[in-house]
Design an enzyme around this catalytic site. Structure first.
Site, PDB file in Angstrom:
ATOM      1  N   GLY A  14       6.625 -18.877  30.969  1.00 61.28           N
ATOM      2  CA  GLY A  14       7.297 -20.290  31.077  1.00 61.28           C
ATOM      3  C   GLY A  14       6.346 -21.099  29.577  1.00 61.28           C
ATOM      4  N   SER A  41       4.558 -17.216  36.063  1.00 59.14           N
ATOM      5  CA  SER A  41       3.592 -17.269  37.263  1.00 59.14           C
ATOM      6  C   SER A  41       2.920 -18.659  37.089  1.00 59.14           C
ATOM      7  CB  SER A  41       2.918 -15.971  36.996  1.00 59.14           C
ATOM      8  OG  SER A  41       1.715 -15.927  38.135  1.00 59.14           O
ATOM      9  N   VAL A  49      -1.816 -26.431  24.095  1.00 55.98           N
ATOM     10  CA  VAL A  49      -2.173 -27.601  23.324  1.00 55.98           C
ATOM     11  C   VAL A  49      -1.239 -28.184  22.183  1.00 55.98           C
ATOM     12  CG1 VAL A  49      -4.564 -26.728  23.651  1.00 55.98           C
ATOM     13  CG2 VAL A  49      -3.121 -25.859  21.595  1.00 55.98           C
ATOM     14  N   ALA A  52       1.783 -32.014  19.386  1.00 53.95           N
ATOM     15  CA  ALA A  52       2.396 -32.639  18.212  1.00 53.95           C
ATOM     16  C   ALA A  52       3.363 -31.886  17.429  1.00 53.95           C
ATOM     17  CB  ALA A  52       1.395 -33.077  17.018  1.00 53.95           C
ATOM     18  N   LYS A  80       5.386 -40.281  16.259  1.00 56.52           N
ATOM     19  CA  LYS A  80       4.442 -39.719  15.143  1.00 56.52           C
ATOM     20  C   LYS A  80       5.204 -39.884  13.885  1.00 56.52           C
ATOM     21  CE  LYS A  80       2.657 -35.292  13.709  1.00 56.52           C
ATOM     22  NZ  LYS A  80       2.577 -33.757  13.706  1.00 56.52           N
ATOM     23  N   PRO A  98       3.290 -38.108   5.307  1.00 60.03           N
ATOM     24  CA  PRO A  98       4.475 -38.868   6.210  1.00 60.03           C
ATOM     25  C   PRO A  98       5.510 -38.235   6.453  1.00 60.03           C
ATOM     26  CG  PRO A  98       4.618 -39.541   3.738  1.00 60.03           C
ATOM     27  CD  PRO A  98       3.360 -38.308   3.925  1.00 60.03           C
ATOM     28  N   LEU A 336       3.732 -18.033  20.656  1.00 60.91           N
ATOM     29  CA  LEU A 336       2.563 -17.139  20.280  1.00 60.91           C
ATOM     30  C   LEU A 336       2.578 -15.722  20.448  1.00 60.91           C
ATOM     31  CD1 LEU A 336      -0.182 -19.482  22.277  1.00 60.91           C
ATOM     32  CD2 LEU A 336       0.570 -19.672  19.720  1.00 60.91           C
ATOM     33  N   THR A 347       3.032 -26.872  13.493  1.00 66.39           N
ATOM     34  CA  THR A 347       4.343 -25.954  13.314  1.00 66.39           C
ATOM     35  C   THR A 347       4.469 -24.953  14.607  1.00 66.39           C
ATOM     36  OG1 THR A 347       2.574 -24.383  12.096  1.00 66.39           O
ATOM     37  CG2 THR A 347       4.026 -25.975  10.711  1.00 66.39           C
ATOM     38  N   ILE A 349       5.733 -25.631  17.426  1.00 60.93           N
ATOM     39  CA  ILE A 349       7.045 -25.971  18.137  1.00 60.93           C
ATOM     40  C   ILE A 349       8.055 -25.780  17.275  1.00 60.93           C
ATOM     41  CG2 ILE A 349       8.246 -27.879  19.130  1.00 60.93           C
ATOM     42  CD1 ILE A 349       5.793 -28.565  20.749  1.00 60.93           C
TER      43      ILE A 349
END
Lengths: 516, 499
Positions: A14, A41, A49, A52, A80, A98, A336, A347, A349
C-alpha cells in the site's frame, strides 16, 4: 477476445506508491478488462515522508477524475508554489524554485537572454526571481487559482500540494476501492515463480492464501521484494554524486504564517526540509553519514524546527540510485522499490505518477501477454525520468560556495556527469538553458536553480538586440511592476484553505520530543 | 576567441542566399556583419526544391511574402508526396501528406481509436480523416481557417524551381545588407584554430572571425580538416548514388502533390511547378548505367524529358558539424537522401540552431559549439531514421529496393518500429523535427498494422467512437468541397499586381 478473463494485476504494497498506482490504473484502464488486487499489511510501516509534490500531480488527479477540494480536505493539504532554498549557495542567500515561468519569449529569444543582456549591460540589476509571479505570490503567502486568460500575469504559474502522506494513501485507498480495486490484508511470505519463464506466478501470504496474477507491481518500498530480490535486477548506485544516505524525520506544531511553499535549508552535512500542512509541519534532515553522526543529525533537526516537536525523530536509511530497469519479466517496480532520489525537489511522487501513466499505456490488454517491445519502451522512459532528475539534483549541491565544510567541499569538487557539466558551461557562456522533451524539469526550473546557485551567464543571445535597449528596459520594468502589484492583493494562503478545503485533521497528540 | 561580430558564408545557389538572408535579418540589430562568398551557380532549369511546411516560418523571419515568392519563381504548392509502386510488387500507394489525421475523442488522441477500429474491420483509411490528404486526392489545395485548425493541422509545402528561388533570395540578401563576393574558386588561409581568411580569384582576401560552409561538397571542411578526425564525413549507406534531373511538360490539371514512383532500379519523382513538371530519377551506379537510367526515367514518368543532367549523390553527415571556426550548414553538415525532399529542411534546422547559440558576445564559444554539434547530430539522426524507415520497410521489387531493405537500422529506429508494430504508438524522441503524423503515415503506408492499441481507448464505447468518426468524415468532405483547385488558387495569386 471475450474468451479471455480479465487481465489480473497484483499490486504488492500500500502506501503512496501502491495506492497511487492502483488509483491511476483504475482511472485510466477499462474496468471490465482488468482485475486489480492490492495486498498490504497493517504490520508494515510505510516510509511516507514524501509529503511535497510537483505540479504534475494536478494533471494526474485531473486525468483520473479526483476532486481537488475533497482531496485537499481529506489529506490536510496545502498549496505549494515552489521550493525555497536557504543557505545553499552560502549562508544568508535564499531563492525560490517557483512553479511558473520567468517572463516572456520576445524576439524569438527566451526571456533569460533578455534578462542576461540587460544585466550584463548594467541597466537592470533585478534577479530572475523578480520576473516570476509564483515567487512574488509565495513570498506574499498568497494563493488563488491561476487565471485562465493567458494574457494575465496571474496565468503564469502553476502549483502543487503538500499533504499528509498517510492521509493521502488512505484517501486513495477509499477512492480506488470504490472503483473496483480489491484490497487484501496480509504479509507476503513467499514468491512462487513459473519454472519455465521465471515470471512470478503467485504470492503466498502468511495466512496461506495464494494470490496469483498475470502482472505483479512491486510497491514494497526499499525492500524491492519482487524486482530487486526475486527478479534480481541490479542496483545502479549514484551515491558518488548524491552522498546523502540518511534522514531523520519529525513533525512539529504549525506556526504562522502558513507558507505556500516548501523550504529546504542547507546544513553542515545535508539539508533540512520544512513542509507546512494544515494541521502540522513536516520536517526532516537529509544527511550524509560519511560527514555527520546520527546524534548530531538528530540534534540539528530538532534545533531547526519552528514549532514544538510532536514525536521522536525517526531515522531512515537509503542510498541514491535506481534499479537498472523498472520492468523485468512480469514485474514492474513503482516507487521506492524502483529507486530512490532524496526529496530535494519532491520528485518521488512524480516518479510514481510517471511509472503509473507509462504502465497504463504499455500494459497488456485483456487476452494479451507481456510484450518485450512494451517492456523495452517502459525501461527507456524509466531511465530517462531518473537520470534527468539526478542531474538536476546534483546541480543544487555542486554549485555551492560553502567553502570549508567537508561535505560541501566534496560535492563542489567531485567529477560531474558530462551531461551536467555541459549544461552548466553552456549557461555560463551564453545564457542558453536546458530544454528537453522527456523527463522532469523545464527550462524555468533549471534557470531558477542555476541563478540561485550562482551560475550566471556572461553573454546573451544576439536575437535580443532586435529590441532596443530602451524598449527592453521598459518591458522589463513593466513586467516586474505587474508582478509586484498583482501579488499584493492575493488571498492569503491560510484564508484560501479555510474557505476551500478546511481539514478536520488534528496534529498527532504525540509526546513532544526532548528538545535539545 | 572573442565576440564574433562577423561571419562569412561560402556556398552557392539557394542555400547560400537563404542562410545569408536569415542570418543577416536576425543578427544585424546586434551589429553582426554577414558576408557571402558565392561560387558559380550550379542549379539548372530542371532543379527544384520540394519543401516541408516548416519553411514558411523561416521565410516569414526573413520577410518573404508567399504570393510574391510563388509568382516570382513560378512555383507551386504541395500537400505531400504520393508514393506509388511501379516495380510490380503490387504495393498500395500512400500519400505522405502534411496535415493531421482526425481530431481528438474525449480528450484522447484520434489515432489509437482508428487503429482499434481497423482491427475491428473499419474500411476507412487514414486519409479520409485528413483535410489535407482528402483535398490532395480531390485535386484541391487546403487553405486552413479557424474551423479547420480546431479540427487539426493542415499544412502545405512548396515546389520552388531552384535557380529562380536562388535569384530571388540573393536579391533579398543584398537588400538586407549582406556583403556579396563572387569568385570562381576559393583558397583557404589557415589560422591556429581554423581559417583566417578566404582568398578569392581576383586576389581579394576575405578575413572573418567565423565561417559557414554551405557547399554541398563541404569545401571548407575538406580544405581545413581533411587529415583530422573532426573532418570526417560519415557516409550513409543509402541505395541511390546518382541523380538525374530533367524537365517535362506540365500536367493539364496541376497536381497538388509530388509523386514518387518506385521502379525496379530506382525511383522517379514528379514535382509539378507552375509551368513544368520537374523530374528526378535516383539510381545506383553499381547496377544501372546513366543511359539506362535516362531510359527508366522516361518510361516510369511517361513524359518527354529535356534539359537532363546527372550528378553524384553523397548522403551522410559531418562528424563534427562545427569544427574550429567553421560551421557546416546545409549539405556541408548533412546531406539527406533526396527521396523525401528534405534538403532545405536540413539547412533550416542548421540556421535555427545556429541562431540559438550564435556567439556575438562572450570570450569563448566552446560550449555553444559543443551544443550546436550535439543538437545537430541528434536532429540529423532522427531525420535519417525516418529515411531509413522508408527504405527498410518498403516491399517494392527490384535490386535497388533489395539493397534499401538491408540498410542498417539504428537502435532508436528499431525500437520505434517494434513499438509501433506492437501498439500503434510512437516512442517519443528528443530533437524530432518531423510531425508525428508523418511517422504514422510512413509506418502504416508501408503496411504496418499495429497489433494492439493503448488500453485507455477501450474505455470509450465503440458506438460512441463510430459517431465521432462519422462526424469527422462529414466535416472533412464538407470542408474539402469548399476549397479551390490548385490551378484556380495559383491563378488568383498570379493575377495580383506585382510589387
Amino acid at each position: 477476445m471475450t474468451a479471455h478473463g480479465p487481465y489480473r494485476i497484483v499490486i504488492l504494497g500500500g502506501g503512496t506508491a501502491g495506492w497511487m498506482c492502483a488509483s491511476g490504473l483504475a482511472g485510466l484502464l477499462a474496468a471490465a478488462d482488468y482485475d486489480i488486487t492490492l495486498i498490504e499489511s497493517d504490520e508494515i510501516a510505510t516510509v511516507g515522508v514524501g509529503e511535497a509534490t510537483l505540479p504534475h500531480i494536478k494533471t494526474f488527479n485531473d486525468m483520473i477524475g479526483i476532486d481537488e477540494a475533497e482531496f485537499m480536505r481529506e489529506t490536510a493539504g496545502t498549496i505549494k508554489l515552489g521550493i525555497e532554498f536557504v543557505d545553499w549557495l552560502r549562508p544568508g542567500v535564499r531563492y525560490i524554485h517557483p512553479f511558473g515561468t520567468f517572463g516572456d519569449r520576445w524576439t524569438n529569444a527566451d526571456f533569460q537572454h533578455h534578462w542576461a543582456r540587460a544585466r550584463l549591460a548594467g541597466t537592470d540589476s533585478r534577479s530572475l526571481q523578480d520576473y516570476s509571479f509564483a515567487v512574488a505570490a509565495a513570498l506574499a503567502n498568497g494563493f488563488e487559482h491561476p487565471n485562465t486568460d493567458p494574457k494575465s500575469i496571474r496565468s503564469t504559474y502553476s502549483y502543487a500540494y503538500h499533504f499528509d502522506a498517510g492521509l493521502y494513501a488512505a484517501y486513495l485507498r477509499k477512492w480506488a476501492t470504490a472503483r473496483g480495486i480489491r484490497r487484501m490484508e496480509g504479509k507476503v511470505v513467499d514468491v512462487v515463480r513459473d519454472a519455465e519463464s521465471g515470471d512470478v506466478a503467485s504470492l503466498t501470504l502468511a495466512s496461506g492464501a495464494e494470490v496469483s496474477g498475470d502482472l505483479f507491481i512491486d510497491c514494497s518500498g526499499f525492500r524491492s521484494l519482487l524486482l530487486g530480490q526475486t527478479m534480481e535486477v541490479p542496483w545502479v548506485d549514484w551515491s558518488d554524486w548524491l552522498p546523502c544516505d540518511r534522514a531523520f524525520a519529525v513533525p512539529c506544531t504549525g506556526v504562522e504564517p502558513l507558507t505556500p511553499y516548501t523550504r529546504a535549508t542547507a546544513q553542515r552535512a545535508g539539508w533540512t526540509w520544512r513542509i507546512p500542512l494544515q494541521h502540522r509541519i513536516g520536517n526532516g534532515y537529509v544527511f550524509s553519514s560519511r560527514f555527520c553522526g546520527e546524534e548530531e543529525a538528530r540534534q540539528t533537526l530538532l534545533g531547526a524546527i519552528d514549532g514544538e516537536a510532536l514525536d521522536e525523530p525517526r531515522l531512515l536509511r537509503f542510498q541514491a540510485g535506481r534499479r537498472q530497469v523498472g520492468w523485468a519479466g512480469n514485474c514492474i517496480a513503482v516507487g521506492l522499490a524502483s529507486g530512490f532520489l532524496e526529496p530535494l525537489e519532491s520528485t518521488s511522487i512524480f516518479l510514481i505518477q510517471a511509472a503509473t501513466i507509462d504502465l497504463a499505456g504499455l500494459i497488456p490488454r485483456r487476452g494479451e501477454k507481456v510484450d518485450p517491445r512494451m517492456v523495452r519502451e517502459f525501461n527507456r522512459l524509466f531511465s530517462v525520468h531518473y537520470d534527468r532528475t539526478r542531474d538536476f539534483l546534483v546541480l543544487h549541491y555542486t554549485a555551492n560556495e560553502r567553502i570549508g565544510e567537508p561535505m560541501w567541499d566534496h560535492v563542489r569538487n567531485m567529477t560531474l556527469p558530462d551531461s551536467l557539466t555541459h549544461k552548466m558551461a553552456l549557461f555560463r557562456e551564453s545564457a542558453a538553458a536546458p530544454e528537453y522533451r522527456l523527463g522532469l524539469f523545464s527550462r524555468d526550473s533549471w534557470l531558477s536553480v542555476l541563478e540561485g546557485q550562482g551560475v550566471l551567464p556572461s553573454a546573451a543571445n544576439p536575437l535580443t538586440h532586435r529590441l532596443s535597449a530602451a524598449d527592453l528596459q521598459a518591458r522589463l520594468d513593466d513586467l516586474a511592476e505587474r508582478i509586484a502589484v498583482n501579488a499584493v492583493d492575493m488571498t492569503p494562503h491560510a484564508e484560501f484553505l479555510a474557505s476551500y478545503c478546511a481539514s478536520e485533521a488534528k496534529a498527532m497528540p504525540g509526546v513532544p520530543a526532548n528538545a535539545a | 576567441m572573442s565576440a564574433v561580430r562577423d561571419i562569412t558564408l561560402l556556398g552557392r545557389d539557394a542555400p547560400l542566399w537563404l542562410a545569408a538572408a536569415a542570418l543577416r535579418r536576425a543578427l544585424a540589430p546586434a551589429g553582426v556583419t554577414v558576408r557571402a562568398v558565392a561560387l558559380p551557380d550550379e542549379n539548372g532549369v530542371a532543379d527544384l526544391y520540394a519543401t516541408l511546411p516548416a519553411i514558411e516560418a523561416l521565410h516569414n523571419q526573413v520577410g518573404i511574402d508567399e504570393a510574391a515568392l510563388l509568382r516570382g519563381v513560378r512555383g507551386a504548392f504541395t500537400l505531400g508526396q504520393n508514393f506509388v509502386d511501379v516495380s510490380g510488387a503490387g504495393e498500395a500507394p500512400f500519400l505522405h501528406s502534411y496535415g493531421a489525421f482526425g481530431t481528438g475523442i474525449n480528450g484522447g488522441d484520434f489515432f489509437p481509436h482508428w487503429v482499434k477500429a481497423r482491427r475491428h474491420g473499419l474500411g476507412v483509411g487514414l486519409d479520409d480523416f485528413s483535410l489535407t490528404a482528402t483535398a490532395a486526392h480531390n485535386g484541391r489545395l487546403f487553405i486552413p481557417d479557424e474551423d479547420s485548425e480546431i479540427y487539426g493541422r493542415s499544412d502545405y509545402g512548396y515546389h520552388l524551381p531552384a535557380a529562380a528561388y536562388a535569384k530571388s533570395l540573393k536579391a533579398i540578401a543584398q537588400h538586407l545588407g549582406v556583403v556579396v563576393f563572387e569568385t570562381a574558386s576559393v583558397a583557404v588561409e589557415r589560422s591556429d584554430d581554423g581559417i583566417a581568411a578566404l582568398l578569392l580569384d581576383d586576389g581579394s582576401r576575405v578575413e572573418s572571425a567565423l565561417f559557414a560552409d554551405l557547399t554541398r561538397e563541404g569545401l571548407l571542411r575538406e580544405g581545413l580538416l581533411r587529415e583530422t578526425t573532426d573532418g570526417a564525413f560519415e557516409a550513409w549507406a543509402m541505395p541511390g548514388d546518382r541523380m538525374l534531373t530533367a524537365l517535362a511538360p506540365r500536367f493539364a490539371a496541376l497536381p497538388v502533390y509530388a509523386e514518387i514512383r518506385a521502379g525496379t532500379d530506382g525511383w522517379t519523382g514528379l514535382f509539378p511547378s507552375l509551368t513544368q513538371t520537374h523530374v528526378v530519377h535516383v539510381f545506383s551506379s553499381a547496377a544501372t548505367s546513366d543511359e539506362a537510367a535516362l531510359q527508366a526515367a522516361a518510361t516510369v514518368s511517361g513524359l518527354a524529358l529535356e534539359a537532363t543532367t546527372i550528378r553524384a549523390l553523397a548522403p551522410g553527415v559531418a562528424s563534427v558539424p562545427w569544427a574550429g571556426n567553421v560551421i557546416g550548414l546545409g549539405e556541408a553538415a548533412c546531406s539527406f537522401d533526396p527521396i523525401h525532399g528534405l534538403g532545405l529542411h536540413g539547412l533550416q534546422l542548421g540556421i535555427v540552431h545556429l541562431l540559438g547559440v550564435y556567439p556575438a558576445e562572450g570570450d569563448s564559444y566552446a560550449a555553444r559549439r559543443a551544443e550546436y554539434n550535439r543538437i545537430m547530430r541528434s536532429h540529423f539522426a532522427r531525420v535519417a531514421d525516418f529515411q531509413v524507415a522508408h527504405h527498410t520497410l518498403q516491399k517494392y521489387a527490384g535490386p535497388f529496393w533489395d539493397v534499401a531493405r538491408a540498410l542498417p537500422v539504428s537502435d532508436e529506429l528499431a525500437n520505434m518500429i517494434d513499438f509501433f508494430r506492437a501498439r500503434g504508438e510512437l516512442a517519443p524522441q528528443e530533437d524530432e523535427s518531423l510531425p508525428p503524423d508523418s511517422w504514422r503515415v510512413l509506418f502504416t503506408g508501408h503496411g504496418i498494422v499495429p497489433e494492439s492499441w493503448r488500453p485507455a481507448v477501450d474505455r470509450v464505447p465503440p458506438d460512441e467512437v463510430t459517431i465521432h468518426f462519422r462526424k469527422m468524415l462529414g466535416f472533412v468532405r464538407e470542408q474539402v468541397l469548399r476549397q479551390p483547385t490548385h490551378d484556380a488558387y495559383l491563378a488568383r495569386i498570379l493575377q495580383r499586381p506585382h510589387g
